[in-house]
Design a protein around this motif. Structure first.
Motif, PDB file in Angstrom:
ATOM      1  N   TYR A  67       0.829  -1.209   0.000  1.00  0.00           N
ATOM      2  CA  TYR A  67       0.000   0.000   0.000  1.00  0.00           C
ATOM      3  C   TYR A  67       0.863   1.257   0.000  1.00  0.00           C
ATOM      4  N   ARG A  68       1.910   1.256   0.839  1.00  0.00           N
ATOM      5  CA  ARG A  68       2.718   2.480   0.953  1.00  0.00           C
ATOM      6  C   ARG A  68       3.599   2.712  -0.277  1.00  0.00           C
ATOM      7  N   ALA A  69       4.169   1.648  -0.833  1.00  0.00           N
ATOM      8  CA  ALA A  69       4.996   1.818  -2.041  1.00  0.00           C
ATOM      9  C   ALA A  69       4.141   2.453  -3.136  1.00  0.00           C
TER      10      ALA A  69
ATOM     11  N   GLU B 108       0.149   9.638   9.430  1.00  0.00           N
ATOM     12  CA  GLU B 108      -0.769   9.285   8.342  1.00  0.00           C
ATOM     13  C   GLU B 108      -2.198   9.398   8.864  1.00  0.00           C
ATOM     14  N   GLU B 109      -3.126   9.306   7.947  1.00  0.00           N
ATOM     15  CA  GLU B 109      -4.537   9.416   8.329  1.00  0.00           C
ATOM     16  C   GLU B 109      -5.241   8.142   7.870  1.00  0.00           C
ATOM     17  N   HIS B 110      -5.882   7.413   8.788  1.00  0.00           N
ATOM     18  CA  HIS B 110      -6.500   6.135   8.421  1.00  0.00           C
ATOM     19  C   HIS B 110      -7.975   6.093   8.838  1.00  0.00           C
ATOM     20  N   PRO B 111      -8.777   5.322   8.090  1.00  0.00           N
ATOM     21  CA  PRO B 111     -10.214   5.263   8.394  1.00  0.00           C
ATOM     22  C   PRO B 111     -10.579   4.214   9.450  1.00  0.00           C
ATOM     23  N   PHE B 112     -11.489   4.575  10.342  1.00  0.00           N
ATOM     24  CA  PHE B 112     -11.993   3.637  11.361  1.00  0.00           C
ATOM     25  C   PHE B 112     -13.472   3.907  11.611  1.00  0.00           C
TER      26      PHE B 112
ATOM     27  N   VAL C  71     -13.638   4.178  19.014  1.00  0.00           N
ATOM     28  CA  VAL C  71     -13.180   3.483  17.814  1.00  0.00           C
ATOM     29  C   VAL C  71     -12.590   2.168  18.291  1.00  0.00           C
ATOM     30  N   THR C  72     -12.848   1.081  17.576  1.00  0.00           N
ATOM     31  CA  THR C  72     -12.254  -0.203  17.959  1.00  0.00           C
ATOM     32  C   THR C  72     -11.391  -0.663  16.806  1.00  0.00           C
ATOM     33  N   TYR C  73     -10.110  -0.847  17.045  1.00  0.00           N
ATOM     34  CA  TYR C  73      -9.214  -1.149  15.924  1.00  0.00           C
ATOM     35  C   TYR C  73      -8.379  -2.388  16.182  1.00  0.00           C
ATOM     36  N   LYS C  74      -8.067  -3.049  15.077  1.00  0.00           N
ATOM     37  CA  LYS C  74      -7.208  -4.226  15.136  1.00  0.00           C
ATOM     38  C   LYS C  74      -5.820  -3.814  14.667  1.00  0.00           C
ATOM     39  N   VAL C  75      -4.802  -4.290  15.369  1.00  0.00           N
ATOM     40  CA  VAL C  75      -3.433  -3.943  14.974  1.00  0.00           C
ATOM     41  C   VAL C  75      -3.042  -4.786  13.765  1.00  0.00           C
ATOM     42  N   PHE C  76      -2.800  -4.069  12.636  1.00  0.00           N
ATOM     43  CA  PHE C  76      -2.484  -4.737  11.368  1.00  0.00           C
ATOM     44  C   PHE C  76      -1.059  -4.468  10.915  1.00  0.00           C
ATOM     45  N   GLY C  77      -0.695  -3.177  10.933  1.00  0.00           N
ATOM     46  CA  GLY C  77       0.597  -2.782  10.351  1.00  0.00           C
ATOM     47  C   GLY C  77       1.129  -1.534  11.015  1.00  0.00           C
ATOM     48  N   ARG C  78       1.884  -0.751  10.224  1.00  0.00           N
ATOM     49  CA  ARG C  78       2.636   0.360  10.786  1.00  0.00           C
ATOM     50  C   ARG C  78       1.760   1.373  11.541  1.00  0.00           C
ATOM     51  N   TYR C  79       0.652   1.775  10.920  1.00  0.00           N
ATOM     52  CA  TYR C  79      -0.161   2.827  11.539  1.00  0.00           C
ATOM     53  C   TYR C  79      -0.826   2.353  12.835  1.00  0.00           C
ATOM     54  N   THR C  80      -1.460   1.194  12.790  1.00  0.00           N
ATOM     55  CA  THR C  80      -2.166   0.718  13.988  1.00  0.00           C
ATOM     56  C   THR C  80      -1.173   0.335  15.099  1.00  0.00           C
ATOM     57  N   GLU C  81       0.051  -0.034  14.710  1.00  0.00           N
ATOM     58  CA  GLU C  81       1.113  -0.272  15.703  1.00  0.00           C
ATOM     59  C   GLU C  81       1.402   1.020  16.457  1.00  0.00           C
TER      60      GLU C  81
ATOM     61  N   ILE D 237     -16.874  -6.279  12.502  1.00  0.00           N
ATOM     62  CA  ILE D 237     -18.041  -6.099  13.382  1.00  0.00           C
ATOM     63  C   ILE D 237     -18.287  -4.611  13.673  1.00  0.00           C
ATOM     64  N   THR D 238     -17.218  -3.784  13.578  1.00  0.00           N
ATOM     65  CA  THR D 238     -17.314  -2.409  14.101  1.00  0.00           C
ATOM     66  C   THR D 238     -18.436  -1.542  13.507  1.00  0.00           C
ATOM     67  N   PRO D 239     -18.736  -1.575  12.194  1.00  0.00           N
ATOM     68  CA  PRO D 239     -19.798  -0.685  11.705  1.00  0.00           C
ATOM     69  C   PRO D 239     -21.191  -1.069  12.215  1.00  0.00           C
TER      70      PRO D 239
ATOM     71  N   PHE E  61     -12.892  -2.776   3.994  1.00  0.00           N
ATOM     72  CA  PHE E  61     -12.032  -2.079   4.938  1.00  0.00           C
ATOM     73  C   PHE E  61     -10.735  -1.614   4.296  1.00  0.00           C
ATOM     74  N   SER E  62     -10.718  -1.463   2.984  1.00  0.00           N
ATOM     75  CA  SER E  62      -9.579  -0.822   2.345  1.00  0.00           C
ATOM     76  C   SER E  62     -10.085  -0.124   1.099  1.00  0.00           C
ATOM     77  N   PHE E  63      -9.409   0.965   0.732  1.00  0.00           N
ATOM     78  CA  PHE E  63      -9.842   1.708  -0.453  1.00  0.00           C
ATOM     79  C   PHE E  63      -8.974   1.358  -1.641  1.00  0.00           C
TER      80      PHE E  63
HETATM   81  C1  LIG Z   1     -14.347   2.526   5.709  1.00  0.00           C
HETATM   82  C2  LIG Z   1     -13.319   1.810   6.560  1.00  0.00           C
HETATM   83  C3  LIG Z   1     -13.595   1.581   7.885  1.00  0.00           C
HETATM   84  C4  LIG Z   1     -12.654   0.904   8.681  1.00  0.00           C
HETATM   85  N1  LIG Z   1     -12.948   0.650   9.981  1.00  0.00           N
HETATM   86  C5  LIG Z   1     -12.065  -0.028  10.751  1.00  0.00           C
HETATM   87  C6  LIG Z   1     -12.337  -0.316  12.124  1.00  0.00           C
HETATM   88  O1  LIG Z   1     -13.362   0.062  12.662  1.00  0.00           O
HETATM   89  N2  LIG Z   1     -11.417  -1.028  12.819  1.00  0.00           N
HETATM   90  C7  LIG Z   1     -10.253  -1.459  12.242  1.00  0.00           C
HETATM   91  O2  LIG Z   1      -9.452  -2.115  12.917  1.00  0.00           O
HETATM   92  N3  LIG Z   1      -9.971  -1.213  10.952  1.00  0.00           N
HETATM   93  C8  LIG Z   1     -10.829  -0.488  10.196  1.00  0.00           C
HETATM   94  N4  LIG Z   1     -10.533  -0.205   8.901  1.00  0.00           N
HETATM   95  C9  LIG Z   1      -9.253  -0.702   8.353  1.00  0.00           C
HETATM   96  C10 LIG Z   1      -8.126   0.206   8.811  1.00  0.00           C
HETATM   97  O3  LIG Z   1      -8.244   1.473   8.214  1.00  0.00           O
HETATM   98  C11 LIG Z   1      -6.803  -0.440   8.392  1.00  0.00           C
HETATM   99  O4  LIG Z   1      -6.693  -1.662   9.067  1.00  0.00           O
HETATM  100  C12 LIG Z   1      -5.646   0.384   8.770  1.00  0.00           C
HETATM  101  O5  LIG Z   1      -5.642   1.561   8.008  1.00  0.00           O
HETATM  102  C13 LIG Z   1      -4.379  -0.407   8.524  1.00  0.00           C
HETATM  103  O6  LIG Z   1      -3.259   0.410   8.598  1.00  0.00           O
HETATM  104  P1  LIG Z   1      -1.877  -0.177   9.079  1.00  0.00           P
HETATM  105  O7  LIG Z   1      -0.813   0.778   8.676  1.00  0.00           O
HETATM  106  O8  LIG Z   1      -1.934  -0.515  10.514  1.00  0.00           O
HETATM  107  O9  LIG Z   1      -1.754  -1.558   8.317  1.00  0.00           O
HETATM  108  P2  LIG Z   1      -1.135  -1.890   6.898  1.00  0.00           P
HETATM  109  O10 LIG Z   1      -0.851  -3.330   6.921  1.00  0.00           O
HETATM  110  O11 LIG Z   1      -0.021  -0.992   6.549  1.00  0.00           O
HETATM  111  O12 LIG Z   1      -2.335  -1.601   5.940  1.00  0.00           O
HETATM  112  C14 LIG Z   1      -3.230  -2.619   5.691  1.00  0.00           C
HETATM  113  C15 LIG Z   1      -4.200  -2.195   4.603  1.00  0.00           C
HETATM  114  O13 LIG Z   1      -5.028  -1.132   5.089  1.00  0.00           O
HETATM  115  C16 LIG Z   1      -5.367  -0.263   4.003  1.00  0.00           C
HETATM  116  N5  LIG Z   1      -4.933   1.090   4.296  1.00  0.00           N
HETATM  117  C17 LIG Z   1      -3.754   1.472   4.773  1.00  0.00           C
HETATM  118  N6  LIG Z   1      -3.725   2.806   4.915  1.00  0.00           N
HETATM  119  C18 LIG Z   1      -4.922   3.260   4.503  1.00  0.00           C
HETATM  120  C19 LIG Z   1      -5.492   4.542   4.404  1.00  0.00           C
HETATM  121  N7  LIG Z   1      -4.825   5.643   4.771  1.00  0.00           N
HETATM  122  N8  LIG Z   1      -6.746   4.632   3.927  1.00  0.00           N
HETATM  123  C20 LIG Z   1      -7.424   3.529   3.553  1.00  0.00           C
HETATM  124  N9  LIG Z   1      -6.938   2.287   3.637  1.00  0.00           N
HETATM  125  C21 LIG Z   1      -5.701   2.163   4.109  1.00  0.00           C
HETATM  126  C22 LIG Z   1      -4.660  -0.775   2.772  1.00  0.00           C
HETATM  127  O14 LIG Z   1      -5.561  -1.535   2.012  1.00  0.00           O
HETATM  128  C23 LIG Z   1      -3.578  -1.644   3.335  1.00  0.00           C
HETATM  129  O15 LIG Z   1      -3.243  -2.672   2.447  1.00  0.00           O
HETATM  130  C24 LIG Z   1     -11.438   0.479   8.107  1.00  0.00           C
HETATM  131  C25 LIG Z   1     -11.160   0.748   6.769  1.00  0.00           C
HETATM  132  C26 LIG Z   1     -12.082   1.407   5.997  1.00  0.00           C
HETATM  133  C27 LIG Z   1     -11.776   1.693   4.562  1.00  0.00           C
END
Ligand SMILES: Cc1cc2nc3c(=O)[nH]c(=O)nc-3n(C[C@H](O)[C@H](O)[C@H](O)COP(=O)(O)OP(=O)(O)OC[C@H]3O[C@@H](n4cnc5c(N)ncnc54)[C@H](O)[C@@H]3O)c2cc1C
Length: 432
Positions: free
Chosen positions: A146-148, A251-255, A269-279, A320-322, A430-432
């Protein structure tokens, strides 16, 4: 105006802004291939910069958020334009090359032999930047992280000024026609306007500030973040989401908003740790100030206009969050069911609260383990048989699905196999 009408309105405005390109370019003096290709290249060039303007506007949330709540569809329009509109932009250098009878490398080489060629080279830089963006977005998007992909996309900030700068000293219509110069300056003004909106966004003038009240792990890898407003609060409807910056430069991320308290404007907001931003987000401490933008999304908003429509929510993991605020705040009038797929009972965030709110209308599906505290707990995936077993007449319901893409596609296929019409199946990715 609903989002669909807004989209049609936008497409009409886009079409109107493209039309002048056909009239402001000088007609060919002679009926030759060289003259007509030159005319075509100039028209494609002007259409190209207008396309770039619209791509820029649709890809800049600070601009699109002024008009659209549904960011997903805006980004779809942006990527459609990027994929196909850019091909039209490429017609400009192709037709120029044909008109000048130059070699295929003409638009790629940084020629500086004359003043004219130097100005053309500004356009060549824009063309090469666009070509790289197009290849990474339209052809190899799935192979890049995603970042590249995002960092390559920043090349558009170079493509736009170089494309604009090469016009005044290369365009013959620009030199002779006041209408062409007027059109050009309107396009420049458009870029400046959207650029100002972007600057306003970078400086966070369009954001709401919140104070972190709580940031705790609730199930393995899943955190709950409570935010209290430091000024004007965001007022979300159930199922909507916000964009979150955990500090000024982040960065700015959607939740999705899992809870909103209208008495004091607090958001959860309830979030799952996935990658750099949520870390980084998990390390944000109580008392820290964060920036939020929104609300966005219209995933379950259809239900607001139809209070008696029976609804089935299908969630996979953090998907589940929405649904949480929607389920908790819904009145007696609506029949609502939840099918909640997760790894194990320990991973099913909010499971207990949802079970009591749904009063027996919740089915839990686990890939590992089983919940011994409830009878409506199954092992395995959601299938057509799961729906018919619990719902009976599946045609009565509208279905709302959120989870990993593979799971959403599978659920869609199962529902379709039961004869549920596509317009009754709503999905949030959950990704754009
Ligand atoms: C409408 C919507 C609602 C969401 N709601 C939730 C929620 O309630 N709880 C939750 O845990 N997660 C939610 N997410 C997902 C959350 O945004 C991603 O898990 C988070 O951005 C991952 O970032 P990361 O750097 O931790 O992980 P990374 O592993 O770096 O990113 C994982 C994936 O997240 C997506 N992503 C990364 N950055 C962005 C960005 N700036 N904008 C859009 N997508 C991005 C990409 O598809 C990427 O491949 C939602 C996403 C969307 C689009």
């Amino acid at each position: 105006m609903n989002e669909q009408t807004k989209r049609y309105f936008l497409y009409s405005v886009m079409a109107v802004t493209l039309l002048p390109a056909f009239f402001i370019v000088n007609q060919p003096f002679t009926n030759t291939v060289a003259q007509w290709t030159l005319w075509g290249s100039a028209v494609a060039g002007y259409i190209g910069v207008v396309f770039m303007l619209w791509m820029y506007a649709l890809g800049t949330r600070a601009a699109s958020a002024l008009f659209f709540v549904d960011q997903a569809s805006v980004l779809r329009a942006h990527s459609w334009l990027g994929k196909y509109g850019t091909l039209l932009i490429f017609l400009h250098p192709i037709l120029i090359t044909i008109s000048y009878s130059e070699s295929v490398l003409y638009s790629f080489l940084p020629l500086l032999s004359t003043e004219f060629e130097t100005h053309v080279t500004l356009g060549r830089i824009a063309f090469l930047a666009l070509l790289i963006i197009w290849v990474t977005s339209a052809l190899t998007r799935g192979k890049l992280s995603y970042r590249a992909w995002k960092y390559v996309h920043f090349l558009s900030y170079a493509a736009v000024p170089f494309a604009l700068l090469h016009i005044p000293d290369t365009g013959s219509s620009y030199a002779t026609e006041i209408a062409a110069r007027l059109y050009f300056f309107m396009i420049v003004l458009g870029f400046l306007f959207f650029g100002l909106l972007k600057a306003r966004d970078i400086l966070a003038f369009n954001k709401h500030r919140y104070r972190v009240m709580r940031n705790v792990e609730v199930t393995p890898g899943v955190f709950l973040l409570d935010l209290a407003p430091l000024g004007d609060p965001i007022v979300p409807m159930p199922g909507q989401y916000i964009f979150l910056k955990h500090d000024f430069l982040s960065e700015e991320h959607p939740f999705s908003v899992t809870q909103y308290d209208e008495s004091d404007g607090t958001l959860t907001v309830t979030y799952k740790v996935f990658g750099r931003y949520t870390e980084q987000l998990r390390r944000v401490v109580n008392g820290a100030a964060v920036y939020a933008m929104g609300p966005f999304g219209e995933f379950t908003s259809k239900l607001d206009e139809m209070p008696a429509t029976p609804a089935v929510y299908i969630a996979g993991g953090i998907g589940i969050t929405p649904f949480i605020e929607r389920i908790m705040s819904e009145g007696e009038e609506r029949e609502q069911w939840l099918f909640y797929a997760s790894k194990s009972p320990d991973n099913a965030t909010y499971s207990r609260q949802l079970q009591s709110a749904l009063n027996g209308k919740m089915v839990s599906l686990y890939s590992e383990g089983i919940d011994i505290h409830t009878t409506q707990s199954e092992r395995g995936r959601i299938t057509a048989a799961t729906f018919t077993k619990y719902l009976g007449d599946v045609q009565r319901y509208d279905y709302f699905v959120c989870g990993p893409v593979g799971m959403m596609d599978a659920v869609d296929a199962e529902l379709t196999s039961l004869g549920v019409s596509g317009h009754k199946i709503h999905k949030e990715e959950f990704s754009f």
